[in-house]
Scaffold this active site. Structure first.
Site, PDB file in Angstrom:
ATOM      1  N   CYS A 188     -57.006   4.774 -40.259  1.00 50.80           N
ATOM      2  CA  CYS A 188     -57.499   5.435 -39.038  1.00 50.80           C
ATOM      3  C   CYS A 188     -59.007   5.254 -39.069  1.00 50.80           C
ATOM      4  CB  CYS A 188     -57.132   6.918 -39.055  1.00 50.80           C
ATOM      5  SG  CYS A 188     -58.019   7.901 -37.810  1.00 50.80           S
ATOM      6  N   THR A 189     -59.580   4.872 -37.943  1.00 47.15           N
ATOM      7  CA  THR A 189     -61.013   4.513 -37.945  1.00 47.15           C
ATOM      8  C   THR A 189     -61.934   5.729 -38.108  1.00 47.15           C
ATOM      9  OG1 THR A 189     -61.019   4.527 -35.516  1.00 47.15           O
ATOM     10  CG2 THR A 189     -60.661   2.404 -36.619  1.00 47.15           C
ATOM     11  N   CYS A 209     -59.138   1.612 -32.845  1.00 49.96           N
ATOM     12  CA  CYS A 209     -58.333   2.823 -33.021  1.00 49.96           C
ATOM     13  C   CYS A 209     -56.945   2.366 -33.461  1.00 49.96           C
ATOM     14  CB  CYS A 209     -58.265   3.561 -31.685  1.00 49.96           C
ATOM     15  SG  CYS A 209     -57.212   5.016 -31.689  1.00 49.96           S
ATOM     16  N   ASN A 210     -56.544   2.756 -34.673  1.00 54.05           N
ATOM     17  CA  ASN A 210     -55.230   2.329 -35.158  1.00 54.05           C
ATOM     18  C   ASN A 210     -54.111   2.901 -34.304  1.00 54.05           C
ATOM     19  OD1 ASN A 210     -57.194   2.391 -37.521  1.00 54.05           O
ATOM     20  ND2 ASN A 210     -55.486   1.254 -38.404  1.00 54.05           N
ATOM     21  N   SER A 238     -60.433   6.779 -29.555  1.00 52.74           N
ATOM     22  CA  SER A 238     -60.165   8.114 -29.002  1.00 52.74           C
ATOM     23  C   SER A 238     -61.423   8.983 -29.057  1.00 52.74           C
ATOM     24  CB  SER A 238     -59.052   8.794 -29.790  1.00 52.74           C
ATOM     25  OG  SER A 238     -59.464   9.023 -31.132  1.00 52.74           O
ATOM     26  N   TYR A 265     -55.659  11.671 -30.690  1.00 52.11           N
ATOM     27  CA  TYR A 265     -54.469  11.043 -30.104  1.00 52.11           C
ATOM     28  C   TYR A 265     -53.248  11.151 -31.031  1.00 52.11           C
ATOM     29  CZ  TYR A 265     -57.177   8.299 -26.599  1.00 52.11           C
ATOM     30  OH  TYR A 265     -57.959   7.877 -25.554  1.00 52.11           O
TER      31      TYR A 265
END
Ligand code: DGL
Length: 256
Positions: free
Chosen positions: A183-184, A73-74, A11, A42
């Site tokens: 989360c990245t 992106c998780n 994102s 997101y």
């Protein structure tokens, strides 16, 4: 053999934490990173919107001829990975919520998981929580404001420390000895998290290295590695325009 690039998508800037591991694991592979930037974050959006953004990014990467896409992106993985796999021929590597390694290695029997709201609602996360939730107590928390802090480069500010403290301290107080970064964007806050947990015996778990190893394994499986001795190219694209893409490139450069 295949000298085409690997596409990497997030994102925004968070996926650069996975890009870094891909570059380490696969030093001869070219990477095209697509950070949306325009629609980030997101995490609190409805699934339908996220799927539309992800498809736009994937189309752009496929048009560039990538041989594989790492969904770094998780949130996008949770919402869209099955749809992507059913629509495109190329292989996709998604983010795994690293509940398993945390649950299996925890000594206290309590683990914390940090992720976005959309990731916690995904089938992948719910399945791993159902699987390991009997073995350990799982404390989940949304990293409110974390993505915005990372996007604005404000990781080393008192506001960042406060945002992290308010979410992470309750995990420590409940006895957590493992904290999963689901989360990245969150690995960019690793220094702050370490500061907040200082003095407690806690391990921070980032799934990015395992995701990079999975990408390498898949390239071997399909015989898609770049030729030995290839000099890699690194490119950056964004829905938010040239300036954001340049910002991604500079940030990536500082990571190495
Ligand atoms: N970096 C993303 C993730 O791994 C997205 C965060 C967001 O855009 O809310 O979940």
């Amino acid at each position: 053999m295949n000298n085409s690039a690997i596409g990497v998508f997030d994102s925004g800037m968070g996926g650069l934490s996975v890009w870094r591991e891909l570059r380490r694991e696969l030093p001869e592979e070219s990477l095209i990173y697509y950070g949306d930037g325009k629609n980030c974050p997101y995490g609190n959006r409805p699934a339908g919107e996220i799927v539309a953004f992800v498809e736009e990014a994937v189309e752009a990467l496929v048009a560039r001829g990538v041989k594989m896409i790492v969904v770094a992106c998780n949130t996008a993985t949770a919402v869209a990975i099955d749809i992507l796999r059913s629509r495109y021929q190329i292989p996709f590597v998604g983010m795994e919520p690293a509940v398993k390694p945390a649950a299996l290695s925890s000594k206290s029997g309590v683990i914390g998981v940090l992720a976005t709201k959309a990731s916690f609602g995904g089938a992948l996360y719910l399945a791993s929580e159902a699987r390991y939730g009997e073995r350990v107590k799982i404390i989940r928390a949304v990293g409110d404001g974390f993505v915005e802090i990372v996007e604005s480069g404000a990781e080393h500010t008192p506001e960042a420390v406060e945002a992290v403290r308010s979410v992470v301290r309750p995990m420590i107080e409940a006895g957590a000895d493992r904290i999963v970064l689901g989360c990245t964007h969150y690995p960019f806050l690793a220094d702050v998290i370490c500061e907040v947990v200082e003095g407690s015996d806690v391990q921070i778990i980032d799934p990015a290295p395992a995701v990079a190893r999975r990408a390498a394994w898949l390239l071997d499986e399909y015989d898609q590695r770049a030729e030995s001795g290839s000099v890699p190219r690194y490119e950056f694209m964004s829905a938010a325009g040239e300036e954001y893409a340049r910002h991604l490139a500079e940030r990536a450069d500082r990571l190495m």
